[in-house]
Design an enzyme around this catalytic site. Structure first.
Site, PDB file in Angstrom:
ATOM      1  N   HIS A 141     -27.210  22.085   8.861  1.00 35.56           N
ATOM      2  CA  HIS A 141     -27.056  20.649   9.086  1.00 35.56           C
ATOM      3  C   HIS A 141     -25.687  20.411   9.741  1.00 35.56           C
ATOM      4  CE1 HIS A 141     -26.271  16.459   7.900  1.00 35.56           C
ATOM      5  NE2 HIS A 141     -27.563  16.333   7.723  1.00 35.56           N
ATOM      6  N   ASP A 173     -23.582  24.687   1.008  1.00 35.36           N
ATOM      7  CA  ASP A 173     -23.961  23.288   1.131  1.00 35.36           C
ATOM      8  C   ASP A 173     -25.163  23.085   0.210  1.00 35.36           C
ATOM      9  OD1 ASP A 173     -25.049  20.872   1.788  1.00 35.36           O
ATOM     10  OD2 ASP A 173     -25.178  21.237   3.947  1.00 35.36           O
ATOM     11  N   GLN A 228     -29.237  19.754  -0.403  1.00 32.55           N
ATOM     12  CA  GLN A 228     -30.691  19.759  -0.619  1.00 32.55           C
ATOM     13  C   GLN A 228     -31.106  20.635  -1.782  1.00 32.55           C
ATOM     14  OE1 GLN A 228     -32.638  17.707   0.824  1.00 32.55           O
ATOM     15  NE2 GLN A 228     -31.411  17.047   2.566  1.00 32.55           N
ATOM     16  N   LYS A 259     -28.739  11.898  -3.271  1.00 32.89           N
ATOM     17  CA  LYS A 259     -29.984  12.649  -3.099  1.00 32.89           C
ATOM     18  C   LYS A 259     -30.530  13.140  -4.437  1.00 32.89           C
ATOM     19  CE  LYS A 259     -28.745  14.591   1.432  1.00 32.89           C
ATOM     20  NZ  LYS A 259     -29.259  13.619   2.383  1.00 32.89           N
ATOM     21  N   CYS A 290     -30.529  16.267  12.121  1.00 35.51           N
ATOM     22  CA  CYS A 290     -29.133  16.721  12.163  1.00 35.51           C
ATOM     23  C   CYS A 290     -29.013  18.235  12.229  1.00 35.51           C
ATOM     24  CB  CYS A 290     -28.324  16.213  10.964  1.00 35.51           C
ATOM     25  SG  CYS A 290     -28.253  14.442  10.875  1.00 35.51           S
TER      26      CYS A 290
END
Lengths: 407, 145
Positions: free
Chosen positions: A119, A196, A199, A222, A360
Site C-alpha cells: 500500500h 504494516d 489489514q 479498521k 493505493c
C-alpha cells in the site's frame, strides 16, 4: 459461540441502514455501540486533558488513557505497554518509523526491502528515506498470482538489507504473510522488520513476541474503533534509539534557552501535543470488544466468509477473481468487459457498497494485470445471506446494465 | 431530454468503439495527461489547433464508460470547429452537467449525458477528458497571440 445476529445488533449502522450491504470494511469498519459510548462518555462526562491536571477528572482520564496502552499491549501481546505509541493511524505510525528509524540509521550503502504488493502508506515513506539517505529500495518478486513466496524472499535477502517492510495482509489480495519466518530470516541478516498491520491486526490474532517483528503499525478505524487514532508498536530498545517525528508539549522532560532538549522515554517522547484522547478511549473499547468475541473467532469467521464468497464468485462466468486463495475477508475481482468503477456504481444502485480502483497499491496491479479492480471486503458482522444477495446482483452485471445507471 | 434507448446506444457505441483513440507522434499536437486523484481514470488527450481551427483531437488511456464515451464524443464534436465555437460548446456541456440552462441543439451526441447529474459522484468522469481538451485549446490560443 460466534453469534453474528447478536454482533450485528451491536452496530447501529445496520439499524440505521437496513438495506445496505457493506462490503468495504477494508477501507473502514463500522463501530459497535460500546465504542460510540466510550467516545460519547469522554465528551459528555470527562472532557479534560490528560497527564497534567491536578484534579480528579484529569487524573482519572489519564489513568484510562494509560489503561488503553495496556489493553493494546495485551491485544498484540507486546512485552510492555511502554512499547505502545499512540499515533493518528497506521500511516502516521509507518511514517514515524521511516523518519525516526530509517532516516536516522540508514545510509547510502543500505537497502530497504519491500514487495510489489505494498500500500502507498508503507512504501512512499520509504521512498522519502531513500531520497534523503541514498539507500536503495528493492522489491521481493511475487508469484504470478500476486502472492508471497518465502523462497523468493530468501533469494532477495542479502547483508545490505537493513529494513524489511511488508504488510502482513495485502489490502488488495488478502493473502497472509508468514511474519514469523520472515522475521527469523531478516534477523539472521541483521535487518529490522517493519510490519504494516492495517489489514491484519483487525482480522487475525496478532502476537508480536511470537512473530518477533520489530515494528507494527495499525489503525483504530479498521478494527471497530474511531478514526484518527492508531498504534505504533516497537521493541523498546528500538523505540529508545529512534527520533521523534514531532516535538512539543508532553514529549519533553526539560528544555532550556540554549536549545537543549531532554526528551521523555518511549512511548511519551513520541506523543507531543494533546493526543486524540477520545480516539484512544474509543480504541480501548474496540479492542476490548474484539477480545471479548475472541480474535480466533473473528479470524475463523472471516475465513468462512471469504471462502464462501470466493467459491460463489468462481462459479460466475462473467467474473474474473484475482485472489481465489484469499484468507482474509477480501475478494478482488472484475466483471468481464466492464470497467471496475462502472460495476461499483451499478452495485451502489442496489445498496451494495464496494470499493473500485487501484486501492493505493499501484505497483501490484501490474503484477495481476488489471489496472482497476473491485474489492469486496468483509468483517465480523457480515453474513452468508449478504453474500448470497451480493452474488445474485454481481451475476447480473453487464455493460448494458451499467450504462443504464446513467440514463 | 434525449431518448433513453438512443443514449444507451451512443454510450455503448463510443465506449466499445472509441473514436480518435491512439495518440499521434506529430509534434504539432499539444498533449495533456489527465489523471484524476479522486477516481481511477487515466487519460491522455491531444489537440491540434491551426489558424484558430481545432483541426484534430485524439486520446488514449484507461477509463470508465462515461470518461471514455464523453472524451470520444468530444473528439468528434469539436473537430473542424473554430476555437471560439469549440469553447462555447464545452461551456454548454458544463452547463448541462450542472443542471443550468443550456442549448442542446449543437451538443449532438453529447446530449447522451443530459441525466449524468443524477450520478453526482460520476460527473467528474464526464469532464475529465473534456477539461483536458479545453485546457489545450485555451493554451493554444494563448500561444498564437
Amino acid at each position: 459461540m460466534f453469534d453474528v445476529k447478536a454482533i450485528r445488533r451491536d452496530f447501529p449502522m445496520f439499524q440505521n441502514n437496513p438495506e445496505l450491504i457493506y462490503f468495504d470494511s477494508a477501507a473502514t469498519s463500522f463501530k459497535p455501540q460500546k465504542v460510540i459510548d466510550a467516545v460519547m462518555d469522554y465528551y459528555c462526562n470527562k472532557t479534560v486533558n490528560i497527564h497534567r491536571g491536578d484534579y480528579d477528572l484529569s487524573f482519572n482520564v489519564s489513568n484510562t488513557y494509560e489503561e488503553a496502552r495496556e489493553v493494546a499491549r495485551k491485544f498484540i501481546n507486546a512485552q510492555s505497554s511502554d512499547e505502545i505509541v499512540f499515533t493518528n493511524g497506521a500511516s502516521s505510525a509507518l511514517n514515524l518509523v521511516a523518519y525516526g528509524y530509517g532516516q536516522k540509521y540508514l545510509t547510502a550503502d543500505d537497502v530497504i526491502l519491500s514487495s510489489e504488493a505494498e500500500h502507498a502508506s508503507n512504501i512512499l515513506p520509504w521512498f522519502r528515506v531513500a531520497e534523503v539517505t541514498g539507500a536503495k529500495i528493492e522489491y521481493i518478486p511475487l508469484r504470478p498470482d500476486g502472492s508471497f513466496d518465502i523462497e523468493l524472499f530468501k533469494k532477495a535477502m542479502h547483508s545490505g538489507v537493513k529494513v524489511v517492510t511488508l504488510a502482513q495482509v495485502s489490502n488488495v489480495l488478502g493473502y497472509i504473510l508468514p511474519m514469523k519466518e520472515i522475521a527469523k530470516i531478516a534477523h539472521s541478516y541483521g535487518a529490522v522488520v517493519v510490519c504494516d498491520g492495517a489489514q491484519s491486526v483487525p482480522h487475525i490474532k496478532t502476537d508480536v513476541q511470537d512473530t518477533d517483528i520489530d515494528f507494527l503499525a495499525f489503525s483504530g478505524h479498521k478494527m471497530c474503533g474511531p478514526s484518527g487514532v492508531g498504534v505504533l508498536y516497537g521493541k523498546y530498545a528500538l523505540l529508545d534509539k529512534m527520533d521523534a517525528f514531532m516535538l512539543g508539549g508532553g514529549s519533553n522532560a526539560r528544555f532550556d534557552i540554549c536549545g537543549n532538549i531532554l526528551l521523555k522515554k518511549p512511548p511519551f517522547k513520541f506523543e507531543a501535543g494533546t493526543p486524540c484522547i477520545e480516539g484512544v478511549l474509543g480504541l480501548k473499547a474496540a479492542m476490548e470488544y474484539l477480545m471479548d468475541i475472541g480474535m480466533e473467532n473473528v479470524e475463523a469467521n472471516d475465513k468462512m466468509l471469504v471462502h464462501y464468497l470466493s467459491s460463489k464468485l468462481l462459479e460466475l462466468p462473467n467474473i474474473e477473481l484475482y485472489n481465489p486463495h484469499s484468507d482474509c475477508a477480501i475478494c478482488t475481482f472484475n466483471v468481464k468487459g466492464v470497467f471496475a468503477q462502472d460495476a461499483a456504481t451499478y452495485l451502489n444502485t442496489k445498496h451494495i457498497a464496494v470499493r473500485s480502483g487501484n486501492h493505493c497499491a499501484k505497483i501490484l496491479l501490474n503484477v495481476i494485470g488489471a489496472s482497476e479492480t473491485i474489492r469486496a471486503s468483509m468483517y465480523l458482522y457480515n453474513t452468508k445471506e449478504e453474500i448470497d444477495r451480493f452474488v445474485k446482483e454481481v451475476a447480473q452485471i453487464d455493460l448494458d446494465k451499467c450504462v443504464g445507471v446513467f440514463l | 431530454m434525449m431518448d433513453e434507448n438512443l443514449k444507451r446506444t451512443i454510450l455503448l457505441d463510443h465506449y466499445s468503439h472509441p473514436r480518435n483513440k491512439g495518440l499521434s507522434d506529430d509534434p504539432t499536437y499539444r498533449t495533456l495527461h489527465m489523471a484524476s486523484d479522486s477516481c481511477i481514470d487515466d487519460i491522455k488527450v491531444q489537440v491540434k489547433v491551426k489558424d484558430g481551427i481545432v483541426e484534430d483531437l485524439r486520446f488514449d488511456g484507461v477509463g470508465c464508460t462515461i470518461s471514455f464515451a464523453s472524451t470520444s464524443i468530444f473528439t468528434e464534436l469539436l473537430k473542424g470547429k473554430s476555437v471560439k465555437e469549440a469553447l462555447a460548446l464545452i461551456e454548454e456541456y458544463y452547463a448541462m452537467l450542472d443542471e443550468k440552462t443550456y442549448n442542446p441543439e449543437d451538443l449532438e451526441e453529447a446530449n447522451a449525458f443530459d441525466t449524468l447529474y443524477k450520478q453526482a459522484n460520476r460527473i467528474k468522469c464526464g469532464t475529465i477528458g473534456v477539461k483536458g481538451i479545453e485546457e489545450l485549446i485555451r493554451e493554444s490560443v494563448k500561444n498564437e497571440k
